[in-house]
Design a protein around this motif. Structure first.
Motif, short mmCIF file in Angstrom:
data_model
loop_
_atom_site.label_atom_id
_atom_site.label_comp_id
_atom_site.label_asym_id
_atom_site.label_seq_id
_atom_site.Cartn_x
_atom_site.Cartn_y
_atom_site.Cartn_z
N GLU A 103 0.83 -1.20 0.00
CA GLU A 103 0.00 0.00 0.00
C GLU A 103 0.86 1.25 0.00
N ILE A 104 1.90 1.26 0.82
CA ILE A 104 2.79 2.42 0.89
C ILE A 104 3.48 2.64 -0.44
N GLU A 105 3.95 1.57 -1.05
CA GLU A 105 4.60 1.67 -2.36
C GLU A 105 3.62 2.19 -3.42
N LYS A 106 2.41 1.63 -3.44
CA LYS A 106 1.42 1.99 -4.46
C LYS A 106 1.01 3.45 -4.35
N LYS A 107 0.87 3.93 -3.13
CA LYS A 107 0.41 5.30 -2.94
C LYS A 107 1.55 6.32 -2.94
N GLY A 108 2.78 5.83 -3.04
CA GLY A 108 3.92 6.74 -3.14
C GLY A 108 4.23 7.48 -1.85
N TRP A 109 3.90 6.87 -0.72
CA TRP A 109 4.22 7.48 0.57
C TRP A 109 5.67 7.13 0.90
N ASP A 110 6.60 7.88 0.33
CA ASP A 110 7.99 7.43 0.29
C ASP A 110 8.66 7.34 1.65
N ARG A 111 8.18 8.05 2.65
CA ARG A 111 8.81 7.98 3.97
C ARG A 111 7.85 7.52 5.06
N ALA A 112 6.74 6.94 4.63
CA ALA A 112 5.76 6.39 5.58
C ALA A 112 6.25 5.04 6.10
N ALA A 113 5.62 4.59 7.16
CA ALA A 113 5.94 3.27 7.71
C ALA A 113 4.72 2.70 8.41
N ARG A 114 4.55 1.40 8.25
CA ARG A 114 3.53 0.67 9.01
C ARG A 114 4.28 -0.17 10.05
N VAL A 115 3.99 0.09 11.30
CA VAL A 115 4.69 -0.59 12.39
C VAL A 115 3.72 -1.53 13.09
N THR A 116 4.07 -2.80 13.14
CA THR A 116 3.22 -3.81 13.78
C THR A 116 4.06 -4.58 14.79
N LEU A 117 3.52 -4.68 15.99
CA LEU A 117 4.22 -5.40 17.07
C LEU A 117 3.60 -6.77 17.29
N SER A 118 4.43 -7.70 17.66
CA SER A 118 3.96 -8.99 18.19
C SER A 118 4.36 -9.02 19.66
N LEU A 119 3.35 -8.98 20.53
CA LEU A 119 3.61 -8.92 21.96
C LEU A 119 3.41 -10.29 22.60
N ARG A 120 3.95 -10.46 23.78
CA ARG A 120 3.91 -11.76 24.46
C ARG A 120 2.48 -12.18 24.82
#
Length: 457
Positions: free
Chosen positions: A371-388
């Motif tokens: 999605e970030i690549e397609k929309k050209g959000w060149d400095r965006a980030a999706r951050v996902t955590l895996s918690l205990r």
């Protein structure tokens, strides 16, 4: 093919007048100026900056341009070299957003400052030179596209030379034909390789790239003033800059909405002392912490999605020195969980061997986010955590703090300036600097800005 783009840009740069610049552009320029001066002053304390400053001093040449934080004045091109290096000394200098490989403060304002002192330029001329440089340099970066760094070139070391040439050329009073020469000469000063991001030793060279660009641009404008010629089609023709350095240049962007849409409004001011592509991941972790209240010990994995460059350039899991660490997204993300990333001192050499940071780095996974690549959000980030506890909180950060859509407030800018200069400038001197910058259009001589910044060491 777009023809005459070099000539059109030169004509624009020469003919721009202060009265043509919208108030919001002037305001943004002032923010950029305060930021780059205080960033350079902070950078002046770093060992690599001291090496360059000592090199400049050892030339034994006197001049009229200030090396920020030094009492001695030197020729303009040497001041630009030192100041540009100091500005980029700790990954704190402002950039363009969306990314185009452009660092406005280091490669437009600081060369303008060096030449402006020689010319005793007034504040309006100084601001106009910066805006002209920004408009030209930004369009060159956009036209060249994002393949510069994929091919191994460090983009601001290339685009910055053109910006410095325009800024210096304006203040030297170049006419249109000589501004064309300046751009033509600047094209042959472009340089800077990305190998620093992968080398075992020698990554310090990245610090020099913007100083070199600033120096090259001032030299280009100075030679052009003396009638030394450069190609009048350096940007657009088959063997010119865009085609030589880029895989797929968009030449129409060189003059797109020139004079109607201001590149200067795309200035992004950094909060953290690390590569701009690490800012969204750091802010994402901060937001997830605020929303979920987890302890770093509860994290099993940190998944960070973004553009392809995150994986190809920033997946550095064993940084050998601080520069590589500041360029490493796994390192910067991990460090931000234990230390305040808004404090430059958090990015210290000793953190490279910090066991907590090293352990957390191994939990970071970088990937391309479609999605970030397609929309050209060149400095965006999706951050996902895996918690205990089995949960997977996630956040998408597109417009992080400091970007044009989410700018830092005046108080936040002043807080950054204070943090950077607390051991360099007295409180009174910083207050004077802030006031001078905010009213810089009223200055009759730009040396009144630099005089208090000359410090005996």
């Amino acid at each position: 093919m777009t023809t005459g783009a070099t000539k059109q840009l030169a004509r624009y740069a020469v003919n721009l007048r202060y009265r043509d610049i919208p108030p919001e552009v002037i305001s943004r320029a002032k923010d950029c100026l305060l930021d780059i001066i205080t960033v350079a002053l902070y950078g002046s304390t770093k060992p690599w900056s001291r090496t360059v400053v000592q090199f400049v001093k050892d030339q034994g040449l006197s001049g009229l341009s200030t090396v920020l934080g030094e009492s001695r004045r030197v020729p303009a091109q040497l001041a630009a070299l030192a100041n540009g290096t100091m500005a980029h000394a700790f990954e704190l200098d402002n950039v363009r957003q969306p990314g185009a490989g452009v660092h406005p403060g280091a490669t437009a304002f600081l060369p303008a400052l060096a030449v402006g002192e020689v010319q005793k330029a007034n504040g309006k001329a100084f601001l106009t030179a910066f805006v002209a440089a920004c408009e030209v340099m930004g369009r060159i970066g956009v036209a060249a596209g994002n393949s510069l760094e994929k091919r191994g070139f460090h983009a601001p070391g290339l685009t910055g030379t053109f910006g410095a040439a325009v800024a210096a050329g304006r203040l030297l009073g170049l006419d249109e034909s000589k501004m064309i020469y300046a751009l033509g000469i600047a094209g042959s000063y472009c340089g800077g390789l990305m190998e620093f991001s992968r080398c075992q030793e020698g990554a310090m060279i990245k610090r020099l790239h913007l100083g070199k660009a600033a120096e090259g641009g001032v030299t280009a404008a100075s030679l052009a003033r003396r009638g030394f010629a450069g190609p009048d089609s350096v940007l657009e023709r088959h063997l010119g800059f865009c085609r030589a350095f880029s895989d797929s240049p968009n030449l129409s962007r060189l003059t797109y909405r020139l004079g109607r849409e201001f590149e200067s409004l795309n200035i992004c001011i950094k909060r953290y002392a690390c590569h701009i592509n690490a800012h969204a991941p750091i802010e994402g972790l901060e937001k997830l912490s605020q929303q979920n209240g987890f302890d770093p010990g509860e994290i099993r994995e940190i998944a960070i999605g973004g553009i392809e460059k995150l994986v190809t350039h920033h997946a550095i899991y064993q940084p050998k020195d601080l520069m590589a660490a500041q360029y490493s997204i796994p390192f910067c993300a991990a460090l931000s969980l234990y230390y305040d990333p808004k404090k430059p001192e958090s990015f210290a050499e000793k953190r490279i061997s910090d066991k907590k940071v090293l352990s957390m780095m191994r939990k970071v996974r970088l990937s391309v986010d479609s999605e970030i690549e397609k929309k050209g959000w060149d400095r965006a980030a999706r951050v996902t955590l895996s918690l205990r506890d089995g949960s997977h909180p996630s956040v998408l950060v597109v417009h992080f703090k400091g970007t044009p859509h989410n700018p830092m407030s005046p108080s936040e800018l002043e807080e950054k300036a204070t943090n950077l200069t607390r051991h360099i400038l007295s409180e009174k001197k910083l207050e004077r600097l802030i006031d001078t910058v905010q009213n810089i259009e009223e200055l009759d001589d730009i040396t009144k800005l630099t005089r208090p910044l000359r410090i005996a060491r």
